[in-house]
Write an enzyme that holds these catalytic residues in place. Sequence first.
Site, PDB file in Angstrom:
ATOM      1  N   SER A  64      16.669   0.454  -1.406  1.00 25.12           N
ATOM      2  CA  SER A  64      16.626   0.732  -2.849  1.00 25.12           C
ATOM      3  C   SER A  64      18.031   0.738  -3.457  1.00 25.12           C
ATOM      4  O   SER A  64      19.026   0.979  -2.771  1.00 25.12           O
ATOM      5  CB  SER A  64      15.970   2.082  -3.108  1.00 25.12           C
ATOM      6  OG  SER A  64      14.701   2.154  -2.500  1.00 25.12           O
TER       7      SER A  64
HETATM    8  N1  SAH Z   1      13.601   3.998   1.511  1.00 26.21           N
HETATM    9  C1  SAH Z   1      14.018   2.688   1.992  1.00 26.21           C
HETATM   10  C2  SAH Z   1      13.541   1.555   1.124  1.00 26.21           C
HETATM   11  C3  SAH Z   1      12.132   1.274   1.449  1.00 26.21           C
HETATM   12  S1  SAH Z   1      11.376  -0.208   0.873  1.00 26.21           S
HETATM   13  C4  SAH Z   1      15.516   2.638   2.202  1.00 26.21           C
HETATM   14  O1  SAH Z   1      16.210   3.605   1.894  1.00 26.21           O
HETATM   15  O2  SAH Z   1      15.976   1.617   2.722  1.00 26.21           O
HETATM   16  C5  SAH Z   1       9.709   0.329   1.108  1.00 26.21           C
HETATM   17  C6  SAH Z   1       9.283   0.418   2.547  1.00 26.21           C
HETATM   18  O3  SAH Z   1       7.962   0.929   2.574  1.00 26.21           O
HETATM   19  C7  SAH Z   1       9.221  -0.926   3.257  1.00 26.21           C
HETATM   20  O4  SAH Z   1      10.049  -0.903   4.392  1.00 26.21           O
HETATM   21  C8  SAH Z   1       7.740  -1.062   3.648  1.00 26.21           C
HETATM   22  O5  SAH Z   1       7.549  -1.713   4.874  1.00 26.21           O
HETATM   23  C9  SAH Z   1       7.298   0.380   3.677  1.00 26.21           C
HETATM   24  N2  SAH Z   1       5.854   0.632   3.516  1.00 26.21           N
HETATM   25  C10 SAH Z   1       4.960  -0.032   2.758  1.00 26.21           C
HETATM   26  N3  SAH Z   1       3.747   0.544   2.841  1.00 26.21           N
HETATM   27  C11 SAH Z   1       3.870   1.614   3.674  1.00 26.21           C
HETATM   28  C12 SAH Z   1       2.969   2.624   4.165  1.00 26.21           C
HETATM   29  N4  SAH Z   1       1.676   2.641   3.806  1.00 26.21           N
HETATM   30  N5  SAH Z   1       3.463   3.571   4.995  1.00 26.21           N
HETATM   31  C13 SAH Z   1       4.755   3.558   5.377  1.00 26.21           C
HETATM   32  N6  SAH Z   1       5.651   2.632   4.951  1.00 26.21           N
HETATM   33  C14 SAH Z   1       5.218   1.683   4.113  1.00 26.21           C
END
Ligand code: SAH
Length: 222
Positions: A64
Site C-alpha cells: 500500500s
Molecule cells: N498490507 C499489505 C498490502 C496488501 S495487498 C502490505 O503492507 O504490503 C492485499 C493483500 O491481501 C494481497 O496480498 C492479497 O493476496 C491478500 N488477500 C486477498 N484476499 C485475502 C483474504 N481473503 N485473506 C487474506 N489475504 C487476502
Amino acid sequence: MTADDRRRGAAIEEMVRHVARVVRDQRVLDAMRVVPRDEFVPPRLRRYAFEDHALPIGEGQTISQPLIVGMMTEAARLDGHEHVLEVGTGSGYQAAILARLARDVVTVEIVATLREQAAATLGRLGVTNVTVLAAESQLGAAHLGPYDAILVTAVAPSVPESLLRQLRVGGRMVVPVGRHDDDQELLVVTKTAEGIETTSLGGVRFVPLRGAGGFEDGASVL
Ligand code: SAH
C-alpha cells in the site's frame, strides 16, 4: 555515513513529511521513519521505496501507499497494548508498522509465496510480535480473536460480518469498501454495545479481497 545512506535518510524524511500532511499521530510517523519500507519491496523497485505510491510485490498484489498505511494505522488508535488482526499481509510492511504500536499482530495472507516472503522479511528484521498465517475458509483468524483492532488491506464489497464478530466491543475496524476501482471508500467501523458506528476517511484504491466475505472470483473489481 555514505552518500547512499544520506540519500536514503533524506528520502525517508520526505516520505514522512508527505504522510504528516494528513497523519498527525507522531507515534505513527515515528514508526514509519523506523520501519525500512525498502526491505519490503522487490530489489529492482528499491529506489522508489520511499515515494508515496503503491508498488507491485508480485502475484498481482501491491504494497500500500505510505499515506494510506499511515492513515489506516492512525485510525486504529493503538497505544501499545492491543491485539491486532490484519487481513492481507502482502509484503508485511503494514504488519511491521502495527507491530511497533501494538502488543502483537496476527496477519493472514491468502497467497502462499507472499506469506512466506513476508514472514522471511519480518524474521530478518527481528520483528517477533507478528504471526503470519494462511487465510482459511472464514475471513480473518477467529480462533486467535477477539481483536482490539482489525485492518483490512484489500477492498471488501461491504463491511465483513465475520470480521465484526472477531472485533471486541470498543474495537476499531479499518476497511476499504466498494465495488469498483473508482468508488472505494476507507471506512472506520467502531463496534459498540448497541451495534456499529461508521466514519469515512475518503476515497481509496485497493486490490480486491478474495474468498468468503470478499469477491468470490477475485476479479470482479474493475
Ligand atoms: N498490507 C499489505 C498490502 C496488501 S495487498 C502490505 O503492507 O504490503 C492485499 C493483500 O491481501 C494481497 O496480498 C492479497 O493476496 C491478500 N488477500 C486477498 N484476499 C485475502 C483474504 N481473503 N485473506 C487474506 N489475504 C487476502
